[in-house]
Design a protein around this motif. Structure first.
Motif, PDB file in Angstrom:
ATOM      1  N   GLN A   1       0.814  -1.214   0.000  1.00  0.00           N
ATOM      2  CA  GLN A   1       0.000   0.000   0.000  1.00  0.00           C
ATOM      3  C   GLN A   1       0.848   1.264   0.000  1.00  0.00           C
ATOM      4  N   GLY A   2       2.114   1.107   0.321  1.00  0.00           N
ATOM      5  CA  GLY A   2       3.007   2.267   0.345  1.00  0.00           C
ATOM      6  C   GLY A   2       2.750   3.213   1.499  1.00  0.00           C
ATOM      7  N   LYS A   3       2.251   2.676   2.624  1.00  0.00           N
ATOM      8  CA  LYS A   3       1.964   3.527   3.780  1.00  0.00           C
ATOM      9  C   LYS A   3       1.877   2.678   5.047  1.00  0.00           C
ATOM     10  N   ASP A   4       1.862   3.384   6.187  1.00  0.00           N
ATOM     11  CA  ASP A   4       1.653   2.707   7.465  1.00  0.00           C
ATOM     12  C   ASP A   4       0.210   2.225   7.559  1.00  0.00           C
ATOM     13  N   ILE A   5       0.034   1.059   8.196  1.00  0.00           N
ATOM     14  CA  ILE A   5      -1.299   0.534   8.453  1.00  0.00           C
ATOM     15  C   ILE A   5      -1.415   0.179   9.927  1.00  0.00           C
ATOM     16  N   GLU A   6      -2.639   0.175  10.425  1.00  0.00           N
ATOM     17  CA  GLU A   6      -2.881  -0.192  11.812  1.00  0.00           C
ATOM     18  C   GLU A   6      -2.816  -1.704  11.967  1.00  0.00           C
ATOM     19  N   MET A   7      -2.212  -2.141  13.070  1.00  0.00           N
ATOM     20  CA  MET A   7      -2.045  -3.571  13.361  1.00  0.00           C
ATOM     21  C   MET A   7      -2.568  -3.867  14.755  1.00  0.00           C
ATOM     22  N   LYS A   8      -2.952  -5.122  14.935  1.00  0.00           N
ATOM     23  CA  LYS A   8      -3.322  -5.619  16.264  1.00  0.00           C
ATOM     24  C   LYS A   8      -2.746  -7.017  16.405  1.00  0.00           C
ATOM     25  N   GLU A   9      -2.155  -7.268  17.552  1.00  0.00           N
ATOM     26  CA  GLU A   9      -1.601  -8.587  17.866  1.00  0.00           C
ATOM     27  C   GLU A   9      -2.215  -9.050  19.180  1.00  0.00           C
ATOM     28  N   VAL A  10      -2.683 -10.299  19.210  1.00  0.00           N
ATOM     29  CA  VAL A  10      -3.267 -10.865  20.428  1.00  0.00           C
ATOM     30  C   VAL A  10      -2.490 -12.130  20.777  1.00  0.00           C
ATOM     31  N   ILE A  11      -1.889 -12.142  21.955  1.00  0.00           N
ATOM     32  CA  ILE A  11      -1.161 -13.301  22.456  1.00  0.00           C
ATOM     33  C   ILE A  11      -2.001 -13.894  23.582  1.00  0.00           C
ATOM     34  N   THR A  12      -2.391 -15.156  23.428  1.00  0.00           N
ATOM     35  CA  THR A  12      -3.225 -15.819  24.426  1.00  0.00           C
ATOM     36  C   THR A  12      -2.442 -16.964  25.052  1.00  0.00           C
ATOM     37  N   ILE A  13      -2.461 -17.023  26.375  1.00  0.00           N
ATOM     38  CA  ILE A  13      -1.770 -18.071  27.125  1.00  0.00           C
ATOM     39  C   ILE A  13      -2.809 -19.131  27.490  1.00  0.00           C
ATOM     40  N   GLN A  14      -2.797 -20.268  26.771  1.00  0.00           N
ATOM     41  CA  GLN A  14      -3.726 -21.352  27.131  1.00  0.00           C
ATOM     42  C   GLN A  14      -3.279 -22.026  28.423  1.00  0.00           C
ATOM     43  N   ASP A  15      -1.974 -22.331  28.496  1.00  0.00           N
ATOM     44  CA  ASP A  15      -1.374 -22.899  29.704  1.00  0.00           C
ATOM     45  C   ASP A  15       0.128 -22.674  29.589  1.00  0.00           C
ATOM     46  N   ASN A  16       0.896 -23.216  30.528  1.00  0.00           N
ATOM     47  CA  ASN A  16       2.344 -22.966  30.540  1.00  0.00           C
ATOM     48  C   ASN A  16       3.060 -23.444  29.284  1.00  0.00           C
ATOM     49  N   ASP A  17       2.466 -24.403  28.561  1.00  0.00           N
ATOM     50  CA  ASP A  17       3.149 -24.998  27.415  1.00  0.00           C
ATOM     51  C   ASP A  17       2.490 -24.716  26.068  1.00  0.00           C
ATOM     52  N   HIS A  18       1.415 -23.938  26.056  1.00  0.00           N
ATOM     53  CA  HIS A  18       0.694 -23.661  24.807  1.00  0.00           C
ATOM     54  C   HIS A  18       0.244 -22.206  24.756  1.00  0.00           C
ATOM     55  N   HIS A  19       0.693 -21.512  23.716  1.00  0.00           N
ATOM     56  CA  HIS A  19       0.316 -20.116  23.496  1.00  0.00           C
ATOM     57  C   HIS A  19      -0.171 -19.972  22.054  1.00  0.00           C
ATOM     58  N   THR A  20      -0.962 -18.944  21.827  1.00  0.00           N
ATOM     59  CA  THR A  20      -1.402 -18.604  20.471  1.00  0.00           C
ATOM     60  C   THR A  20      -1.125 -17.130  20.233  1.00  0.00           C
ATOM     61  N   MET A  21      -0.659 -16.810  19.037  1.00  0.00           N
ATOM     62  CA  MET A  21      -0.483 -15.418  18.639  1.00  0.00           C
ATOM     63  C   MET A  21      -1.297 -15.201  17.364  1.00  0.00           C
ATOM     64  N   GLU A  22      -2.125 -14.174  17.370  1.00  0.00           N
ATOM     65  CA  GLU A  22      -2.908 -13.815  16.192  1.00  0.00           C
ATOM     66  C   GLU A  22      -2.559 -12.389  15.799  1.00  0.00           C
ATOM     67  N   MET A  23      -2.402 -12.176  14.493  1.00  0.00           N
ATOM     68  CA  MET A  23      -2.060 -10.854  13.981  1.00  0.00           C
ATOM     69  C   MET A  23      -3.181 -10.407  13.040  1.00  0.00           C
ATOM     70  N   TYR A  24      -3.579  -9.159  13.199  1.00  0.00           N
ATOM     71  CA  TYR A  24      -4.633  -8.571  12.374  1.00  0.00           C
ATOM     72  C   TYR A  24      -4.141  -7.245  11.817  1.00  0.00           C
ATOM     73  N   TYR A  25      -4.615  -6.886  10.637  1.00  0.00           N
ATOM     74  CA  TYR A  25      -4.488  -5.511  10.192  1.00  0.00           C
ATOM     75  C   TYR A  25      -5.888  -4.934  10.171  1.00  0.00           C
ATOM     76  N   VAL A  26      -5.966  -3.631  10.311  1.00  0.00           N
ATOM     77  CA  VAL A  26      -7.254  -2.970  10.420  1.00  0.00           C
ATOM     78  C   VAL A  26      -7.572  -2.293   9.091  1.00  0.00           C
ATOM     79  N   LYS A  27      -8.733  -2.631   8.539  1.00  0.00           N
ATOM     80  CA  LYS A  27      -9.170  -2.028   7.279  1.00  0.00           C
ATOM     81  C   LYS A  27     -10.623  -1.597   7.446  1.00  0.00           C
ATOM     82  N   ASP A  28     -10.895  -0.334   7.184  1.00  0.00           N
ATOM     83  CA  ASP A  28     -12.242   0.226   7.328  1.00  0.00           C
ATOM     84  C   ASP A  28     -12.815  -0.062   8.717  1.00  0.00           C
TER      85      ASP A  28
END
Length: 188
Positions: free
Chosen positions: A146-173
């Motif tokens: 796009q040739g410009k900065d975009i808004e981002m969101k990252e969510v890190i979820t701790i299920q337990d000591n041995d399992h994590h999830t990371m989700e990345m989103y960009y924001v559009k409209d």
């Protein structure tokens, strides 16, 4: 001599105030620089992690998948967590580095990210949610398509000591569009 003493009296009279201000300043710095419970929580993620990565180049596009490793370790006396990620994405060696901080004064998390698929630094900040065991970070990064900065969101979820999830989103409209999902499992 008497004249010099008269000139110095205001300074001498204020000396206890300077001493109090100095003590308060020293305490403020100690509070700011001393790792606390949140830093100890971050340290629980230290170690080697294997991950499965799914990412989408565009909404509705078929996902690409890869596997990789992440090595997390607290640095600088337990104040920051450094994370080094390595994988192979579509035949290209990938390496990324993150630095996660908890700012004692601002009461927020701050995250920087660099990798070999760009030349800029992504900067995000956010807060921890006890109820969902997740850290949500927001900020901006440069999108070369796009040739410009975009808004981002990252969510890190701790299920337990041995399992994590990371989700990345960009924001559009004003809507979150998922661009990446990572499932991490601690290596035993």
């Amino acid at each position: 001599m008497k004249r010099l003493l008269l000139l110095c009296l205001p300074i001498l009279a204020a000396a206890p105030l300077f001493a109090q201000d100095q003590a308060a300043a020293q305490q403020a710095w100690m509070d700011y620089m001393t790792p606390g419970k949140v830093h100890q929580m971050l340290a629980h993620s230290d170690g080697t992690w294997d991950y499965e990565l799914t990412f989408w180049m565009a909404p509705g596009a078929p996902p690409s998948k890869s596997n990789g490793t992440a090595e997390n370790k607290m640095i600088l006396g337990g104040r920051y967590q450094e994370s080094v990620h390595k994988s192979n994405i579509d035949g290209m060696e990938f390496e990324g580095r993150g630095l996660l901080a908890y700012d004692n004064a601002k009461k927020i998390f701050q995250n920087s990210w660099i990798d070999n698929m760009g030349t800029g630094i992504m900067l995000l900040q956010g807060t921890w949610n006890d109820a969902s065991h997740s850290l949500t970070l927001t900020g901006k990064t440069y999108d070369p398509m796009q040739g410009k900065d975009i808004e981002m969101k990252e969510v890190i979820t701790i299920q337990d000591n041995d399992h994590h999830t990371m989700e990345m989103y960009y924001v559009k409209d004003g809507k979150d569009i998922k661009s990446m999902e990572m499932h991490l499992t601690r290596r035993k």
